[in-house]
Design a protein around this motif. Structure first.
Motif, short mmCIF file in Angstrom:
data_model
loop_
_atom_site.label_atom_id
_atom_site.label_comp_id
_atom_site.label_asym_id
_atom_site.label_seq_id
_atom_site.Cartn_x
_atom_site.Cartn_y
_atom_site.Cartn_z
N UNK A 81 0.99 -0.71 0.33
CA UNK A 81 0.02 0.28 0.07
C UNK A 81 1.09 1.07 0.23
N UNK A 82 0.08 2.42 -0.22
CA UNK A 82 1.16 3.13 -0.46
C UNK A 82 1.23 4.22 0.52
N UNK A 83 2.36 4.63 0.85
CA UNK A 83 3.28 4.84 2.47
C UNK A 83 2.65 6.04 3.29
N UNK A 84 2.29 7.20 2.18
CA UNK A 84 1.08 8.01 2.59
C UNK A 84 -0.19 7.98 1.72
N UNK A 85 -1.11 8.11 2.43
CA UNK A 85 -2.40 7.67 1.55
C UNK A 85 -3.55 8.68 3.02
N UNK A 86 -3.74 9.55 2.67
CA UNK A 86 -4.33 10.48 3.54
C UNK A 86 -3.50 11.09 4.95
N UNK A 87 -4.50 10.98 5.84
CA UNK A 87 -3.79 12.09 6.94
C UNK A 87 -3.11 11.44 7.38
N UNK A 88 -1.75 12.19 8.17
CA UNK A 88 -0.31 10.84 8.71
C UNK A 88 -0.05 11.87 9.15
N UNK A 89 -0.45 11.95 10.81
CA UNK A 89 0.15 13.57 11.37
C UNK A 89 1.14 13.49 12.33
N UNK A 90 1.66 14.47 12.34
CA UNK A 90 3.09 14.98 13.10
C UNK A 90 2.75 14.61 14.42
N UNK A 91 3.65 13.44 15.47
CA UNK A 91 3.55 13.20 16.80
C UNK A 91 3.97 14.02 17.78
N UNK B 63 -9.18 15.86 10.08
CA UNK B 63 -8.62 16.08 8.82
C UNK B 63 -8.72 14.69 8.76
N UNK B 64 -9.09 13.87 9.27
CA UNK B 64 -9.56 12.19 8.73
C UNK B 64 -10.98 12.63 8.35
N UNK B 65 -11.80 12.65 8.89
CA UNK B 65 -12.80 12.98 8.27
C UNK B 65 -13.04 14.38 7.41
N UNK B 66 -12.05 15.42 7.06
CA UNK B 66 -12.69 16.36 5.73
C UNK B 66 -11.49 14.68 4.22
N UNK B 67 -11.07 14.53 4.68
CA UNK B 67 -9.60 13.74 3.79
C UNK B 67 -10.95 12.57 3.72
N UNK B 68 -12.01 12.46 4.63
CA UNK B 68 -12.79 10.58 3.87
C UNK B 68 -13.57 11.83 3.25
N UNK C 33 -13.50 25.61 20.10
CA UNK C 33 -13.04 24.93 19.60
C UNK C 33 -13.14 23.47 20.05
N UNK C 34 -12.84 23.00 20.88
CA UNK C 34 -13.21 21.61 21.95
C UNK C 34 -14.63 21.30 21.73
N UNK C 35 -15.58 22.36 21.72
CA UNK C 35 -17.09 22.50 21.93
C UNK C 35 -17.63 22.19 20.69
N UNK C 36 -16.97 23.04 19.47
CA UNK C 36 -17.68 22.53 17.67
C UNK C 36 -17.25 21.80 17.42
N UNK C 37 -16.06 20.85 17.82
CA UNK C 37 -15.77 20.17 17.10
C UNK C 37 -15.93 18.47 18.16
N UNK C 38 -17.36 18.73 18.71
CA UNK C 38 -17.25 17.58 20.07
C UNK C 38 -17.41 16.49 19.40
N UNK C 39 -18.29 16.85 18.43
CA UNK C 39 -19.02 15.26 18.02
C UNK C 39 -17.85 14.40 17.45
N UNK C 40 -16.78 14.47 16.85
CA UNK C 40 -15.78 14.13 16.22
C UNK C 40 -14.57 13.95 16.84
N UNK C 41 -14.22 15.23 18.52
CA UNK C 41 -13.37 14.69 19.52
C UNK C 41 -13.61 13.99 20.92
#
Length: 325
Positions: free
Chosen positions: A21-31, A239-244, A312-320
């Protein structure tokens, strides 16, 4: 729409069958790197963070980057953290560890690159030298030396002119890629990134592009052919949801969600230390680790900036959702 699954590197299956599979495909977070209140590296917190990020379904992570405060780590701390990350990714089939090389001296960069590949890194992220403005020729030879040292392991070239004041053209990058085909990706962090992404894909052979810079231009980068994005990790799920959405052809939904995110990341990305501080507090609020400490010099969030993070956390609570112990 682009086919985000069609990106390839020069890796081939050992039995001559289907390539991996591709090394990078979609979101690849920086830790990021959590510290205790007294400034020590929080190793249990780092392990918890890595486990959570890998649980989101990403197929690769990058470490250490600017978001990791790599420039504030000792050699021993850096080695310990890379080794712990590689232990986690080794136990996760299908997940790649992209380990960053930021050494200014070519000799040191080559030695570190060889060492982390021997330890199990799946790819190298290479930030070219920028202290005291090395020449174009020196940059090209530095990149070529690291590529040669780790071939055929893929190399991701990080192009971050704002942070480094180092400028390269697509032609410069192509000159290296023709000699070293394992230069497989460019992380494009120019502003805006779209033009360079397009130029890289028009090269012969084309070079795949990854968008960075906190995803500020993510929709445009996807439309121009970027195969992935490497933002920070504290709200990777957004970011994952945006990419999807874009991957599934739901461009309007992807644009809508990115538009919700944009007021926050555009403020935080005014300064690298600011977004590091913001992401760390987000991680603490979510229960990923205990302290939002950043080693000095650092940005200290004021009351309004903390309120922005809570909004921010309130607005994106469903994803976070909070992370379970």
């Amino acid at each position: 729409m682009i086919d985000v699954g069609s990106s390839t590197t020069d890796r081939t299956a050992p039995d001559g069958g289907e390539p991996p599979a591709p090394l990078i495909a979609g979101i690849s977070p920086v830790l990021e790197v959590p510290f205790t209140e007294n400034g020590d590296v929080d190793l249990p917190g780092f392990d918890r963070l890595v486990r959570h990020v890998l649980s989101t379904g990403v197929t690769s992570v990058m470490f250490p980057g600017f978001a990791s405060e790599f420039y504030k780590l000792t050699e021993d701390e850096r080695t310990t953290l890379v080794d712990r990350l590689l232990t986690h990714t080794a136990a996760r089939p299908g997940v790649s560890a992209i380990v960053a090389i930021q050494d200014h001296a070519t000799r040191l960069a080559v030695e570190r690159a060889r060492r982390v590949v021997a330890a199990g890194a799946d790819a190298i992220n290479l930030l070219p030298p920028h202290f005291l403005a090395p020449s174009r020729e020196a940059l090209i030879e530095h990149i070529a030396a690291v590529c040669a040292a780790v071939a055929p392991v893929p190399v991701v070239l990080q192009y971050a002119p704002k942070e480094t004041a180092t400028f390269m053209s697509a032609a410069d990058i192509a000159a290296v890629a023709r000699r070293h085909p394992n230069l497989a990706y460019v992380k494009v962090e120019s502003s805006p990134p779209g033009a360079l992404i397009g130029e890289l894909l028009r090269l012969e052979p084309p070079i795949q592009a990854v968008e960075g810079y906190a995803g500020l231009q993510l929709p445009d980068a996807i439309r121009r052919g970027a195969v992935g994005s490497q933002p920070g990790c504290s709200f990777a799920e957004v970011y994952i949801e945006i990419w999807k959405h874009f991957e599934a052809g739901r461009d309007d939904e992807g644009d809508r969600l990115h538009a919700m995110l944009l007021p926050f990341i555009s403020y935080w990305m005014q300064d690298t230390e600011l977004i590091i501080a913001a992401e760390k507090l987000i991680s603490v609020r979510r229960g990923l680790f205990a302290s939002a400490m950043c080693r000095e010099p650092a940005h200290h969030l004021d009351k309004l900036e903390i309120e922005m993070i809570d909004r921010f956390l309130s607005e994106f609570a469903a994803l976070l959702p909070p992370v379970e112990p």
